[in-house]
Design an enzyme around this catalytic site. Structure first.
Site, PDB file in Angstrom:
ATOM      1  CD  GLU A 164      -2.900  -0.918   2.124  1.00  0.00           C
ATOM      2  OE1 GLU A 164      -2.863  -0.053   2.973  1.00  0.00           O
ATOM      3  OE2 GLU A 164      -4.167  -1.854   2.189  1.00  0.00           O
ATOM      4  CD  GLU A 345      -3.487  -5.806   3.873  1.00  0.00           C
ATOM      5  OE1 GLU A 345      -4.513  -4.927   4.373  1.00  0.00           O
ATOM      6  OE2 GLU A 345      -2.375  -5.500   4.013  1.00  0.00           O
TER       7      GLU A 345
END
Ligand code: FCB
Length: 439
Positions: A164, A345
């Site tokens: 991320e 995720e």
């Protein structure tokens, strides 16, 4: 209608990250990371929580491996703490750090669980931060050195580079709610460029040294939708999509920053002047897989403000909208070159919810996971190459600035005793893994 059936070779996994679970932050030579520094400042993290002890995974990895095996997982995604491998972020590796991950990979192998290792899940060595962190181009070169060390030391096929990058940019450098706690758009986008450069450099190292292994970034993507049909909303949605999605996907897949977003950045950051010849070629080093992280979507109005259209979870930012995951996966197939996709995720937090009988009836999580997996299945049915899914998270853990209150685990952790208990969602997931069916 029959319950959706997943392909027999679909990879079922669970994910964690080093700082959130390991603890033992001062053991076996580990150097400090930016998160240690950040947590030490009162007010930065809820209730003054830190990752110092976390859920003691560093000392309980054998037990945690058995938990994974009891769920029948095909794969486990974890991250390597750079400051365990290179306490100062450079130079000779500390064997103790490498040995921990070697034992973990061996333990997974013994249980027939495939490792997927993330190189960087936010715990930058503090020594590198002292030299400018991601604002310093040299950090990307240091990252490539670190990557080479772990690639050579660990017999692992699948890798993720940067977890991320957008969260580092948005939370670490724009809002400042994450380490290193900067609030400066000018610096934020310089950091962005170097994070992507680091991704590209490390990917190249793997391709050069270990043909046959696979690597890609783990991108959290937020589909953007109009909250209304007012004039200006469509443009606001396009801008949001640029900042949330194209800014990360386009350089990696197409070797170019999106022009509209780059123009917006140029008004507030010297970032464009940091782009050197060859950088975008390095950033667009072909990837072998893409980690897709999905929690929520953003509905925005003409002013670009987020408007909540669906119920939210315990954490307000998580507006529950499984349709966004379907749209995202289909869009990736439509707009970008085909690579194997892994949902690396997806999950939902809830407060502690142990019943008097000691069980954890996390019904809302079961619903969340089932609805999102239904969306994954629908995308698969349309030919989107999704090869696997990792629930966030295996264990309740340190949820960054939110501390330990929001529990994302399918396995409950008693923070007093460190006892692990399978929640109802874990029992449900175990059946899904075993049958490939969403019951
Ligand atoms: C993601 C992070 C992960 C976890 C989840 C809830 O942004 O990658 O570490 O905190 O959110």
């Amino acid at each position: 209608m029959a319950d959706p059936l997943f392909p027999a070779d679909f990879v079922w996994g669970a994910a964690t990250s080093a700082y959130q679970i390991e603890g033992a932050t001062a053991e076996d030579g580990r150097g400090p990371s930016v998160w240690d520094t950040f947590c030490a400042v009162p007010g930065n993290v809820k209730d003054g929580a830190t990752g110092d002890g976390a859920v003691e995974h560093y000392h309980r990895s054998a037990e945690d491996l058995d938990v994974m095996a009891s769920l029948g997982l095909d794969a486990y995604r974890f991250s390597i703490a750079w400051p365990r491998v290179q306490p100062d972020g450079a130079g000779r590796p500390d064997q103790r750090g490498l040995d921990f991950y070697r034992r973990l990979a061996d333990g997974l192998g013994e249980r027939g669980i495939a490792p997927m290792a993330t190189l960087f899940h936010w715990d930058l060595p503090q020594r590198l931060q002292d030299k400018g962190g991601w604002e310093n181009r040299d950090t990307a070169e240091r990252f490539a050195d670190y990557a080479e060390i772990v690639f050579d030391a660990l017999d692992i096929r699948d890798w993720l580079t940067v977890n991320e990058p957008k969260t580092v940019v948005e939370c670490g450098y724009r809002s400042g709610v994450h380490a290193p706690g900067v609030q400066d758009d000018g610096r934020a986008f310089v950091a962005l460029h170097h994070l992507l450069l680091a991704h590209g450099r490390a990917s190249r190292v793997l391709h050069d040294r270990h043909p046959g292994r696979r690597i890609g970034p783990a991108l959290n993507l937020h589909p953007a939708y109009p909250a209304d049909d007012a004039p200006g909303t469509a443009e606001a949605v396009r801008h949001k999509d640029g900042l949330e999605n194209r800014l990360y996907l386009d350089p990696v897949f197409r070797g170019a920053y999106p022009e509209d977003t780059l123009a917006w950045i140029a008004e507030r950051s010297p970032m464009p002047s940091f782009i050197r010849d060859g950088d975008l070629a390095a950033i667009s080093e072909p990837i072998d897989l893409l980690g897709v992280q999905y929690y929520t979507s953003h509905f925005v109005d003409a002013a670009g403000e987020r408007v909540l259209k669906h119920p939210t979870a315990q954490l307000e930012w998580l507006e529950i909208f499984p349709g966004g995951l379907y749209d995202l996966l289909v869009r990736l197939k439509r707009d970008y070159p085909a690579v194997p996709l892994y949902v690396t995720e997806n999950g939902v937090p809830a407060p502690d919810e142990v019943a008097p009988d000691g069980r954890v009836h996390d019904t809302a999580r079961v619903t969340f996971l089932r609805d999102h997996l239904t969306a994954v299945h629908a995308a698969l049915s349309e030919g989107v190459p999704v090869e696997g899914y990792f629930v966030w998270s295996l264990l309740d853990n340190f949820e960054w600035a939110e501390g330990y209150d929001p529990r994302f685990g399918i396995v409950h952790v008693d923070y007093e005793t460190q006892k692990r208990t399978l929640k109802d969602s874990a029992l449900w997931y175990r059946d899904v893994v075993a049958t490939g069916r969403l019951t």
